[in-house]
Write a protein that holds these residues in place. Sequence first.
Motif, PDB file in Angstrom:
ATOM      1  N   ILE A 243       0.845  -1.194   0.000  1.00 15.58           N
ATOM      2  CA  ILE A 243       0.000   0.000   0.000  1.00 15.58           C
ATOM      3  C   ILE A 243       0.880   1.243   0.000  1.00 15.58           C
ATOM      4  O   ILE A 243       1.771   1.390   0.832  1.00 15.58           O
ATOM      5  CB  ILE A 243      -0.924   0.023   1.224  1.00 15.58           C
ATOM      6  CG1 ILE A 243      -1.828  -1.213   1.243  1.00 15.58           C
ATOM      7  CG2 ILE A 243      -1.798   1.279   1.220  1.00 15.58           C
ATOM      8  CD1 ILE A 243      -2.703  -1.312   2.475  1.00 15.58           C
ATOM      9  N   ASP A 244       0.645   2.152  -0.947  1.00 12.12           N
ATOM     10  CA  ASP A 244       1.385   3.411  -0.946  1.00 12.12           C
ATOM     11  C   ASP A 244       0.459   4.544  -0.515  1.00 12.12           C
ATOM     12  O   ASP A 244      -0.729   4.347  -0.248  1.00 12.12           O
ATOM     13  CB  ASP A 244       2.026   3.693  -2.310  1.00 12.12           C
ATOM     14  CG  ASP A 244       0.981   3.864  -3.416  1.00 12.12           C
ATOM     15  OD1 ASP A 244      -0.216   4.038  -3.107  1.00 12.12           O
ATOM     16  OD2 ASP A 244       1.374   3.842  -4.599  1.00 12.12           O
ATOM     17  N   ARG A 245       1.022   5.709  -0.470  1.00 12.62           N
ATOM     18  CA  ARG A 245       0.277   6.870   0.024  1.00 12.62           C
ATOM     19  C   ARG A 245      -0.983   7.145  -0.786  1.00 12.62           C
ATOM     20  O   ARG A 245      -2.044   7.422  -0.233  1.00 12.62           O
ATOM     21  CB  ARG A 245       1.213   8.080  -0.010  1.00 12.62           C
ATOM     22  CG  ARG A 245       0.542   9.427   0.177  1.00 12.62           C
ATOM     23  CD  ARG A 245       1.578  10.518   0.018  1.00 12.62           C
ATOM     24  NE  ARG A 245       0.967  11.828  -0.030  1.00 12.62           N
ATOM     25  CZ  ARG A 245       1.666  12.940  -0.153  1.00 12.62           C
ATOM     26  NH1 ARG A 245       2.972  12.897  -0.230  1.00 12.62           N
ATOM     27  NH2 ARG A 245       1.055  14.100  -0.193  1.00 12.62           N
ATOM     28  N   HIS A 246      -0.881   7.064  -2.121  1.00 14.15           N
ATOM     29  CA  HIS A 246      -2.016   7.406  -2.977  1.00 14.15           C
ATOM     30  C   HIS A 246      -3.140   6.381  -2.857  1.00 14.15           C
ATOM     31  O   HIS A 246      -4.327   6.733  -2.886  1.00 14.15           O
ATOM     32  CB  HIS A 246      -1.539   7.559  -4.422  1.00 14.15           C
ATOM     33  CG  HIS A 246      -0.506   8.622  -4.599  1.00 14.15           C
ATOM     34  ND1 HIS A 246      -0.792   9.957  -4.414  1.00 14.15           N
ATOM     35  CD2 HIS A 246       0.825   8.542  -4.888  1.00 14.15           C
ATOM     36  CE1 HIS A 246       0.303  10.670  -4.603  1.00 14.15           C
ATOM     37  NE2 HIS A 246       1.302   9.842  -4.888  1.00 14.15           N
ATOM     38  N   GLU A 247      -2.780   5.107  -2.717  1.00 20.12           N
ATOM     39  CA  GLU A 247      -3.810   4.089  -2.513  1.00 20.12           C
ATOM     40  C   GLU A 247      -4.499   4.292  -1.165  1.00 20.12           C
ATOM     41  O   GLU A 247      -5.711   4.111  -1.042  1.00 20.12           O
ATOM     42  CB  GLU A 247      -3.205   2.688  -2.592  1.00 20.12           C
ATOM     43  CG  GLU A 247      -4.253   1.585  -2.487  1.00 20.12           C
ATOM     44  CD  GLU A 247      -3.669   0.198  -2.581  1.00 20.12           C
ATOM     45  OE1 GLU A 247      -4.460  -0.764  -2.560  1.00 20.12           O
ATOM     46  OE2 GLU A 247      -2.434   0.063  -2.656  1.00 20.12           O
ATOM     47  N   MET A 248      -3.720   4.655  -0.139  1.00 24.35           N
ATOM     48  CA  MET A 248      -4.304   4.908   1.175  1.00 24.35           C
ATOM     49  C   MET A 248      -5.268   6.081   1.117  1.00 24.35           C
ATOM     50  O   MET A 248      -6.371   6.034   1.685  1.00 24.35           O
ATOM     51  CB  MET A 248      -3.197   5.194   2.190  1.00 24.35           C
ATOM     52  CG  MET A 248      -3.689   5.355   3.619  1.00 24.35           C
ATOM     53  SD  MET A 248      -4.260   3.799   4.328  1.00 24.35           S
ATOM     54  CE  MET A 248      -2.691   3.059   4.780  1.00 24.35           C
ATOM     55  N   GLU A 249      -4.889   7.147   0.413  1.00 29.64           N
ATOM     56  CA  GLU A 249      -5.786   8.303   0.258  1.00 29.64           C
ATOM     57  C   GLU A 249      -7.069   7.900  -0.462  1.00 29.64           C
ATOM     58  O   GLU A 249      -8.170   8.325  -0.080  1.00 29.64           O
ATOM     59  CB  GLU A 249      -5.083   9.414  -0.511  1.00 29.64           C
ATOM     60  CG  GLU A 249      -4.045  10.166   0.303  1.00 29.64           C
ATOM     61  CD  GLU A 249      -3.390  11.273  -0.497  1.00 29.64           C
ATOM     62  OE1 GLU A 249      -3.152  12.340   0.076  1.00 29.64           O
ATOM     63  OE2 GLU A 249      -3.114  11.054  -1.687  1.00 29.64           O
ATOM     64  N   GLN A 250      -6.938   7.085  -1.507  1.00 31.54           N
ATOM     65  CA  GLN A 250      -8.116   6.618  -2.243  1.00 31.54           C
ATOM     66  C   GLN A 250      -9.057   5.837  -1.334  1.00 31.54           C
ATOM     67  O   GLN A 250     -10.279   6.019  -1.368  1.00 31.54           O
ATOM     68  CB  GLN A 250      -7.677   5.751  -3.421  1.00 31.54           C
ATOM     69  CG  GLN A 250      -8.838   5.225  -4.267  1.00 31.54           C
ATOM     70  CD  GLN A 250      -8.369   4.254  -5.341  1.00 31.54           C
ATOM     71  OE1 GLN A 250      -7.184   3.931  -5.435  1.00 31.54           O
ATOM     72  NE2 GLN A 250      -9.300   3.765  -6.149  1.00 31.54           N
ATOM     73  N   ALA A 251      -8.483   4.973  -0.499  1.00 34.22           N
ATOM     74  CA  ALA A 251      -9.291   4.173   0.412  1.00 34.22           C
ATOM     75  C   ALA A 251     -10.025   5.055   1.414  1.00 34.22           C
ATOM     76  O   ALA A 251     -11.223   4.876   1.668  1.00 34.22           O
ATOM     77  CB  ALA A 251      -8.401   3.166   1.146  1.00 34.22           C
ATOM     78  N   LEU A 252      -9.323   6.007   1.996  1.00 39.09           N
ATOM     79  CA  LEU A 252      -9.920   6.847   3.031  1.00 39.09           C
ATOM     80  C   LEU A 252     -10.965   7.794   2.460  1.00 39.09           C
ATOM     81  O   LEU A 252     -11.974   8.095   3.109  1.00 39.09           O
ATOM     82  CB  LEU A 252      -8.826   7.620   3.760  1.00 39.09           C
ATOM     83  CG  LEU A 252      -7.841   6.736   4.543  1.00 39.09           C
ATOM     84  CD1 LEU A 252      -6.655   7.538   5.029  1.00 39.09           C
ATOM     85  CD2 LEU A 252      -8.537   6.060   5.712  1.00 39.09           C
ATOM     86  N   LYS A 253     -10.750   8.264   1.228  1.00 39.60           N
ATOM     87  CA  LYS A 253     -11.750   9.129   0.595  1.00 39.60           C
ATOM     88  C   LYS A 253     -13.044   8.378   0.307  1.00 39.60           C
ATOM     89  O   LYS A 253     -14.112   8.993   0.169  1.00 39.60           O
ATOM     90  CB  LYS A 253     -11.186   9.719  -0.696  1.00 39.60           C
ATOM     91  CG  LYS A 253     -10.181  10.838  -0.469  1.00 39.60           C
ATOM     92  CD  LYS A 253      -9.638  11.372  -1.787  1.00 39.60           C
ATOM     93  CE  LYS A 253      -8.641  12.497  -1.532  1.00 39.60           C
ATOM     94  NZ  LYS A 253      -8.059  13.020  -2.806  1.00 39.60           N
ATOM     95  N   ALA A 254     -12.956   7.054   0.212  1.00 38.58           N
ATOM     96  CA  ALA A 254     -14.152   6.249  -0.053  1.00 38.58           C
ATOM     97  C   ALA A 254     -15.002   6.035   1.195  1.00 38.58           C
ATOM     98  O   ALA A 254     -16.129   5.517   1.095  1.00 38.58           O
ATOM     99  CB  ALA A 254     -13.742   4.894  -0.633  1.00 38.58           C
TER     100      ALA A 254
END
Length: 423
Positions: A243-254
């Motif tokens: 998991i990288d930063r951008h994937e984590m942001e995508q998950a949290l925005k969901a």
Amino acid sequence: MISIHCTLVGFRHHAWRGTQLEERLARAIGQEVVLMRDRENHRNPEAAIACIDSEVVAYVNNDDCHRIAAYLDATEYGLLYGVITAADAHSCRCHAEMEVDKEIYIEPLMSDGRYDEWDEAWSHIPIARLGDDELRQDMLQRHVLAQLSHHTAASDNLCRDIERYMQGMRYDLSGEASQTRRTIADRLLASGDERLAEYGRRMDVAITEMGNNEVCADIAHHITRRLAQSAGVADALRHIGGIDRHEMEQALKAMPHGLHDEYRLSVADFVSRAYYLQIPRRILRRFVSGELLLDRLVHADAADGANEEIRLAAIEYISRANPYITPGWLSRADALWSDIIEQYALRLTRLNGAKDTLFNARFICQVMGRLIDLGIYDDAVSQAEYGRRMALNGRDMRSSINRALIDDEETRRAIGMMVERYR
């Protein structure tokens, strides 16, 4: 007929607000009250309001809403009639008692199905183990409930466990914790033992204060300081896999209800929203863990020099206010801001990509408000006017400069000390 009761709060926001509020609360005992669903409340679909003399005066406390909503829905016209039995002018709350035909079964609080969908979709986000304090709190909660199921008289051991439980109960925002707090308080109040009843009254006050600004700020500080620095977050980061930063942001925005944006704008505002939404503990744990891990990933990117673009964008943004620097600070403001940016590089990256900026504009606005207070910018430029003249688009930026608040007193003092070095 049986009696049910609830706590009424929020008198400052309705018809009784104003200078006579304490007098009205002092005279409230014995007055008739009518409860009704609050269909306009978008934060809590089970919210209820209280009316006296046909005026909306208060809300039913959040932790009572699920139970009261069930009884309201069981009536023909959606109304409950009762009387104020106790009032506390100092904490601005009242207790109301209503008579109903019979006790009804209260369905367990159902989870929003979107939370479960989010949890399933992002199950690979690790849940950080947040320390022994959380396990200890869970044990105390269960232990107190078990003792109250078998004993209705106070003992030194029971009172000690209740004290310990109350010290940490505010830090669990989950829906399960809200229901358990209410259950424990009700059992204490109904125990018939004055010592236990006093604990019940204290818990009742603590429950009604859960959503206020001071408590939310304290819980936010607990999350961003104590939990963020816990060994469990560091351990989860080591096992985060691919998991990288951008994937984590995508998950949290969901996450439903826009909670990621709320958290990034203000952790204290997120705490208030999460409390009223009664999010299941497992979902809340995964989400907060994700936010703390995201901060660590952002910090790692910043350490690699990836935030240079963010820093330059922030400097350009700040330069728009140069016409409003007071004469004595014209030669020093740039150096002061350089120190602030260097000291708070991580804070600048926390809102990366939000609201037409590459950086945490909310934090910049908060610092700007603090510097206005300290005389670095023209006193004639009010905080609201600054927001307009700087063309800060979006609710988050305008509200930031209007409130001129920094999340914690430690940061406020640090900004003040930096200013003093340049005087």
